[in-house]
Design an enzyme around this catalytic site. Structure first.
Site, short mmCIF file in Angstrom:
data_model
loop_
_atom_site.label_atom_id
_atom_site.label_comp_id
_atom_site.label_asym_id
_atom_site.label_seq_id
_atom_site.Cartn_x
_atom_site.Cartn_y
_atom_site.Cartn_z
N GLN A 254 0.82 -1.21 0.00
CA GLN A 254 0.00 0.00 0.00
C GLN A 254 0.85 1.26 0.00
OE1 GLN A 254 -3.53 -0.20 -0.43
NE2 GLN A 254 -2.49 -2.09 -1.00
N HIS A 257 1.59 2.95 -3.34
CA HIS A 257 0.53 3.63 -4.08
C HIS A 257 0.78 5.13 -4.19
CE1 HIS A 257 -2.76 1.10 -5.34
NE2 HIS A 257 -2.76 0.45 -4.21
N ASP A 356 -7.32 -6.91 -3.72
CA ASP A 356 -7.21 -5.86 -4.73
C ASP A 356 -7.54 -6.36 -6.13
OD1 ASP A 356 -6.67 -3.53 -3.43
OD2 ASP A 356 -4.54 -3.44 -3.95
#
Length: 433
Positions: A254, A257, A356
Site C-alpha cells: 500500500q 501507491h 485488490d
C-alpha cells in the site's frame, strides 16, 4: 518506521480537502465545461495532458479497442477474465429484489428496486494505470442492471492521444464500449453536465487525484458520487506467529501507491516490531517504486505497540482502516471484535493484493476513517429504491383519524384536510371531527 506505544500515537488523520487554490481551480474548470462543453474539454486536455485533440477524437473507437488486444500479453487477458468472473460471482450475491406485502384490508405496501440508468466510471492514468479498478466499478453496476456505463480516462501525457492498452482490454472484457479520452476535473464535469459528445450520467464512481476528488465533491447533488476517497491505507495486527517478511511486504504493497498512503503495524510483540521494521527497510531497497513507498513509510507509517491482541483490535476499531489484515494465531476467534474496517483479511495467506485483484470483494473501500459509517462499493451503489403504497378504502377509513391527529399536532392543517375530505365523502364525518 517509528515504533510507538498506542497511547502516544495520534489515531486521527487530517482529511485532505485540497488547498484554496486547488478548490478555486476546480470550480473554474467545472464552470467552463458546463458552459462550453467539448471546447473546454479540448482546451484543458491540451493544457494539462499536452495532447491536442479534436472533438471527433474524444471517443475511443472500436478499432482502438480491438488493437489494444494486440498490445497486451495473452496471459493478461486470461488473468483479467478470471478476476472478472470472481468479482461478478461475489457481487451477484448482493443483488436485491423488489417486494410487495398485501395487507388483510387490501392495502399494498412494498419497495421497488430499479437500477440507475447511466453511470460514469473514472479510471486514473497518472502514477499508475489500474485495469483492476475498471472491473471493480463496472461489474457491480452491471450486476445491478445499469444499462449504460461510460468510462473516462486521460490520454497519455506528452503529445499522444493513446490510452493504456491494459485499461482498454479490461474495459472490453468488462463489456464497456463507450469510452472517452479525457481526465481530470474536466472529465468529472463532463460526466455530470454532459457535452456535445457525452451525455450526462446519474452517478460518477472511480478513484482519481485531488482534482478529481474535488470535482466530484463540486458536482455532487447534480449527480451522485461513490465517495471522496483519500490516500490508500493498510493496518496489520500481527503477533509472534506472523512472518515479518509477509507483513513488511503487505505494508509496502500500500505504501507504494502514494506518498500519502498510510501503512501501520499493530503488535503486542516488541521483538516482532523490530524484526518487521528491519524487514521493511530491507524490502524498500528492492522496490521499483522505492521513492514513493519510502516517503509513505516515513511520513505516514508507524508500528504501534500494544499489550494484547484484544487491545490491538481496539486500536484498529479507532483507526477504522481501509484494509485490515489480522495475522495472529486463530484469527477467526477475534473476528467478532472487529467493528470498523473496510475490508478484513484473515490469516497469513490472505494478503491485501488478493482482495485488490482477484478474490471477488470490491477493492474500492472507504478511507480516512470513514469505515466507521460507510462500506465498500457494491451493487447497492447502483440501484435506487421507490416506496410503494396502495391504500385501500377500508384502511383509510380505519386509520384516517389517527393520521389527522399526527398532522394537526405538527401544525399542518392542509395535511389533515387531505384526509378529512375523503372521510367526509365516505360518510365518516364523525371520524373527521
Amino acid at each position: 518506521m517509528k515504533i510507538v506505544k498506542a497511547e502516544d500515537f495520534d489515531l486521527r488523520r487530517e482529511v485532505e480537502y485540497g488547498s484554496p487554490e486547488q478548490n478555486e481551480a476546480v470550480r473554474e474548470i467545472v464552470a467552463q465545461v458546463k458552459q462550453q462543453g467539448d471546447a473546454a474539454l479540448l482546451k484543458y486536455t491540451e493544457q494539462f495532458d499536452r495532447v491536442h485533440l479534436t472533438a471527433g477524437q474524444l471517443r475511443v473507437t472500436e478499432e482502438e479497442l480491438a488493437a489494444a488486444y494486440q498490445q497486451v500479453e495473452p496471459s493478461f487477458v486470461e488473468a483479467i477474465a478470471a478476476a472478472a468472473a470472481n468479482i461478478r460471482a461475489f457481487h451477484s450475491r448482493q443483488k436485491r429484489n423488489s417486494w410487495m406485502d398485501l395487507q388483510p384490508d387490501g392495502s399494498l405496501l412494498g419497495q421497488i428496486i430499479r437500477p440507475l440508468k447511466r453511470v460514469g466510471v473514472y479510471v486514473p492514468g497518472g502514477k499508475a494505470a489500474y485495469p483492476s479498478s475498471v472491473l471493480m466499478n463496472v461489474i457491480p453496476a452491471q450486476v445491478a442492471g445499469v444499462p449504460e456505463i461510460v468510462m473516462v480516462t486521460p490520454p497519455s501525457t506528452g503529445g499522444t492521444e493513446g490510452i493504456d492498452p491494459y485499461i482498454l482490454v479490461a474495459a472490453a472484457e468488462a463489456g464497456v464500449s463507450e469510452i472517452y479520452r479525457v481526465g481530470g476535473a474536466q472529465a468529472i464535469a463532463a460526466l455530470a453536465y454532459g457535452t456535445e459528445s457525452m451525455a450526462p450520467v446519474d452517478k460518477i464512481c472511480g478513484p482519481g487525484n485531488i482534482y478529481v476528488a474535488l470535482a466530484k465533491r463540486e458536482v455532487y447533488g447534480v449527480v451522485d458520487i461513490d465517495s471522496i476517497a483519500g490516500p490508500s491505507e493498510i493496518a496489520v495486527l500481527a503477533d509472534d506467529s506472523a512472518d515479518p517478511a509477509y507483513v513488511a511486504a503487505d505494508l509496502l504493497s500500500q505504501a507504494e501507491h502514494d506518498e500519502m498512503a498510510s501503512a501501520i503495524l499493530v503488535t503486542p510483540s516488541p521483538a516482532f516490531a523490530e524484526a518487521c521494521r528491519a524487514e521493511v527497510q530491507r524490502q524498500l531497497g528492492e522496490l521499483p517504486r522505492r521513492g514513493i513507498a519510502e516517503a509513505s513509510v516515513r511520513d505516514y507509517g508507524a508500528i504501534i505497540l500494544v499489550d494484547s491482541v484484544v487491545e490491538g483490535i481496539d486500536v484498529i476499531n479507532r483507526l477504522a482502516p481501509e484494509h485490515f489484515e489480522l495475522i495472529v494465531e486463530e484469527p477467526m476467534a477475534y473476528l467478532g471484535l472487529i467493528e470498523n474496517a473496510g475490508a478484513i483479511f484473515l490469516g497469513p495467506y490472505s494478503s491485501e493484493p488478493v482482495g485488490d485483484y482477484f478474490a471477488g470483494p470490491n477493492h474500492i473501500i472507504p478511507t480516512n476513517g470513514t469505515a466507521r459509517f460507510s462500506s465498500p462499493v457494491d451493487v447497492d451503489d447502483f440501484i435506487k429504491k421507490s416506496s410503494l403504497i396502495y391504500y385501500s378504502k377500508e384502511s383509510l377509513l380505519s386509520n384516517g383519524a389517527t393520521i389527522m391527529e399526527l398532522a394537526r399536532r405538527e401544525g399542518l392543517e392542509g395535511h389533515a384536510r387531505a384526509i378529512e375530505i375523503r372521510l367526509r365523502k365516505e360518510g365518516k364525518a364523525g371520524e373527521a371531527e
